[in-house]
Write an enzyme that holds these catalytic residues in place. Sequence first.
Site, PDB file in Angstrom:
ATOM      1  N   ASP A  11      40.100  50.973  31.985  1.00 15.28           N
ATOM      2  CA  ASP A  11      41.119  51.793  31.816  1.00 15.28           C
ATOM      3  C   ASP A  11      41.475  52.183  31.131  1.00 15.28           C
ATOM      4  OD1 ASP A  11      42.424  53.145  33.633  1.00 15.28           O
ATOM      5  OD2 ASP A  11      42.888  51.871  34.643  1.00 15.28           O
ATOM      6  N   HIS A  18      44.293  56.560  39.807  1.00 20.73           N
ATOM      7  CA  HIS A  18      43.689  55.220  39.847  1.00 20.73           C
ATOM      8  C   HIS A  18      42.561  55.362  40.283  1.00 20.73           C
ATOM      9  CE1 HIS A  18      46.857  52.836  38.065  1.00 20.73           C
ATOM     10  NE2 HIS A  18      46.947  52.857  38.523  1.00 20.73           N
ATOM     11  N   ASP A  53      37.371  53.661  35.633  1.00 18.38           N
ATOM     12  CA  ASP A  53      36.950  52.462  34.386  1.00 18.38           C
ATOM     13  C   ASP A  53      35.945  53.249  33.746  1.00 18.38           C
ATOM     14  OD1 ASP A  53      38.069  49.652  34.411  1.00 18.38           O
ATOM     15  OD2 ASP A  53      37.839  50.758  35.951  1.00 18.38           O
ATOM     16  N   GLN A  94      45.269  51.595  29.510  1.00 18.44           N
ATOM     17  CA  GLN A  94      46.359  50.601  30.433  1.00 18.44           C
ATOM     18  C   GLN A  94      45.481  49.802  30.180  1.00 18.44           C
ATOM     19  OE1 GLN A  94      45.835  51.851  34.956  1.00 18.44           O
ATOM     20  NE2 GLN A  94      44.959  49.452  34.901  1.00 18.44           N
ATOM     21  N   ASN A 104      37.579  40.420  17.952  1.00 20.55           N
ATOM     22  CA  ASN A 104      37.252  40.302  18.998  1.00 20.55           C
ATOM     23  C   ASN A 104      37.579  40.972  19.913  1.00 20.55           C
ATOM     24  OD1 ASN A 104      35.861  38.585  21.502  1.00 20.55           O
ATOM     25  ND2 ASN A 104      34.735  38.170  20.203  1.00 20.55           N
ATOM     26  N   ASP A 131      35.333  48.582  40.629  1.00 19.44           N
ATOM     27  CA  ASP A 131      36.321  48.680  40.595  1.00 19.44           C
ATOM     28  C   ASP A 131      37.564  48.607  41.465  1.00 19.44           C
ATOM     29  OD1 ASP A 131      38.331  49.872  39.157  1.00 19.44           O
ATOM     30  OD2 ASP A 131      38.146  52.192  40.457  1.00 19.44           O
ATOM     31  N   TYR A 228      51.245  42.427  35.747  1.00 17.31           N
ATOM     32  CA  TYR A 228      50.287  42.724  36.586  1.00 17.31           C
ATOM     33  C   TYR A 228      49.951  44.118  35.087  1.00 17.31           C
ATOM     34  CZ  TYR A 228      47.491  45.825  39.381  1.00 17.31           C
ATOM     35  OH  TYR A 228      46.110  46.423  40.047  1.00 17.31           O
ATOM     36  N   LYS A 231      43.551  46.073  37.716  1.00 15.97           N
ATOM     37  CA  LYS A 231      43.060  44.887  37.973  1.00 15.97           C
ATOM     38  C   LYS A 231      42.056  45.059  37.218  1.00 15.97           C
ATOM     39  CE  LYS A 231      43.656  42.305  41.849  1.00 15.97           C
ATOM     40  NZ  LYS A 231      44.448  41.131  41.542  1.00 15.97           N
ATOM     41  N   ASP A 232      41.020  43.886  36.665  1.00 15.45           N
ATOM     42  CA  ASP A 232      39.873  43.503  36.012  1.00 15.45           C
ATOM     43  C   ASP A 232      38.881  44.197  36.205  1.00 15.45           C
ATOM     44  OD1 ASP A 232      41.742  41.152  35.762  1.00 15.45           O
ATOM     45  OD2 ASP A 232      40.699  39.792  36.813  1.00 15.45           O
ATOM     46  N   ARG A 265      47.456  48.275  44.729  1.00 17.91           N
ATOM     47  CA  ARG A 265      48.736  47.481  44.069  1.00 17.91           C
ATOM     48  C   ARG A 265      47.767  46.304  43.783  1.00 17.91           C
ATOM     49  NH1 ARG A 265      53.162  50.747  43.658  1.00 17.91           N
ATOM     50  NH2 ARG A 265      53.090  52.286  45.225  1.00 17.91           N
TER      51      ARG A 265
HETATM   52  C1  F6R Z   1      44.864  48.719  41.776  1.00 13.59           C
HETATM   53  C2  F6R Z   1      45.142  50.159  40.968  1.00 13.59           C
HETATM   54  C3  F6R Z   1      46.227  50.693  42.395  1.00 13.59           C
HETATM   55  C4  F6R Z   1      47.952  51.236  41.978  1.00 13.59           C
HETATM   56  C5  F6R Z   1      49.109  51.843  42.111  1.00 13.59           C
HETATM   57  C6  F6R Z   1      50.190  51.585  42.031  1.00 13.59           C
HETATM   58  O1  F6R Z   1      43.972  48.330  41.378  1.00 13.59           O
HETATM   59  O2  F6R Z   1      45.353  50.519  40.127  1.00 13.59           O
HETATM   60  O3  F6R Z   1      46.281  50.311  43.655  1.00 13.59           O
HETATM   61  O4  F6R Z   1      48.580  49.876  41.977  1.00 13.59           O
HETATM   62  O5  F6R Z   1      47.879  53.203  42.898  1.00 13.59           O
HETATM   63  O6  F6R Z   1      50.062  52.020  40.858  1.00 13.59           O
HETATM   64  P1  F6R Z   1      50.942  52.638  39.405  1.00 13.59           P
HETATM   65  O7  F6R Z   1      51.520  50.932  39.543  1.00 13.59           O
HETATM   66  O8  F6R Z   1      50.320  52.642  38.399  1.00 13.59           O
HETATM   67  O9  F6R Z   1      51.970  53.429  39.959  1.00 13.59           O
HETATM   68 MG    MG Z   2      43.854  52.679  36.539  1.00 10.93          MG
HETATM   69 MG    MG Z   3      40.168  50.565  37.680  1.00  9.53          MG
END
Ligand code: F6R
Ligand code: MG
Ligand code: MG
Length: 366
Positions: A11, A18, A53, A94, A104, A131, A228, A231-232, A265
């Site tokens: 990502d 996102h 991603d 990110q 690697n 995702d 955090y 996500k993976d 989140r």
């Molecule tokens: C989940 C994700 C989103 C963010 C959320 C808050 O993997 O990426 O749900 O966690 O939009 O994002 P921030 O903390 O970047 O404002």
């Molecule tokens: Mg993202």
């Molecule tokens: Mg993603």
Amino acid sequence: MKLTLSVIKADIGGYVGHSESHPDVLAHAYGCMLKAKNDGLLVDFHVTKCGDDAQLVMTHTMGVDNKTIHELAWNTFVGCTEVAKKLKLYGAGQDLLADAFSCNVRGMGPGLAEMDITERGSEPVVIFMADKTSSGSWNLPLYKMFADPFNTIGLVIAENMHHGYAFEVHDVMHGKKITFNSPDEIYDMLVFIGAPSHYCVKAVYHRDTGDVAAVSSTQKLSLIAGRYVGKDDPVCIVRCQGIFPAVGEVLEPFTTPYLVEGWMRGSHVGPFMPVSIPDSTPTRFDGPPRVIACGFQLANGKLIGPRDMFADKSFDNARQKALDVADYMRAHGPFEPHRLPLEEMEYTTMPQVMNKLKDRFIPIGD
Ligand code: F6R
Ligand code: MG
Ligand code: MG
């Protein structure tokens, strides 16, 4: 033909928030990959996206964990980050957790799944990309594909599958691995892989031939970064047909939109919704978590495809069920089991709230 299939993803900036990847970022990745192919580093490549991603699918002859290929992917993502920064995309760069490349990409942020194969007379592969969920989300479908006769009838009636598969399982918390033979050891194995946030199926092998059947990405961003950072959003490569499950057996587990961790989140449980590549745009409550399936035929390393496997109508019911489950889970609001248990949550205000209220906690008494 001896060949390496590498899928490396990151990502490197979301559009909007996102929810999606920007075409200019993907175009930059395409340019880098094309140059590498023209320079003779790659046999072939495909650039795609799953939500926010960017996904690099590469074929080459340099083997897994190759420094040149990993550096190519890293530099591609660094260039993409510059494009993302100019557009002020959300969370630009990110997943690039290290300051500079060394040896690697493992442990540096990007997710990766790679396999060395001898290309068969015909080599169908399906690459799953997700995702808004964690590594470990492939445990259930890999179990169904390679160990569950209610999913894969080939385990029962195909002689070349009847002896079963070996599952390499990683304890991602302690950096250890173990291999289980299926079907003999499925009860023991399920004790572990039923807990996908701790134990991830890394790879699956044919028991008679030793051929690799599937490889998944198991990198845990929160363990790498110690906090955090998103996500993976893992990937998984599965070889199909012949001594492996048929394409239809490989896709079948996704007809049930099973529950995975991630979503808003990174702190919720929600249905894993199979969608077409264009529909991998997690929007509602930043979700629900999505999975796409890119099908390729390999032809002397050339990636013939992709076919967008979940675009098919036969996954419409799974999508509808996922949307119904999403409504049901959302109705729980901030309560478990929609919200993850405290120790699993990626975001928490608990330390601050607890600190503020600590003097107001008094013994309950008898
Ligand atoms: C989940 C994700 C989103 C963010 C959320 C808050 O993997 O990426 O749900 O966690 O939009 O994002 P921030 O903390 O970047 O404002
Ligand atoms: Mg993202
Ligand atoms: Mg993603």
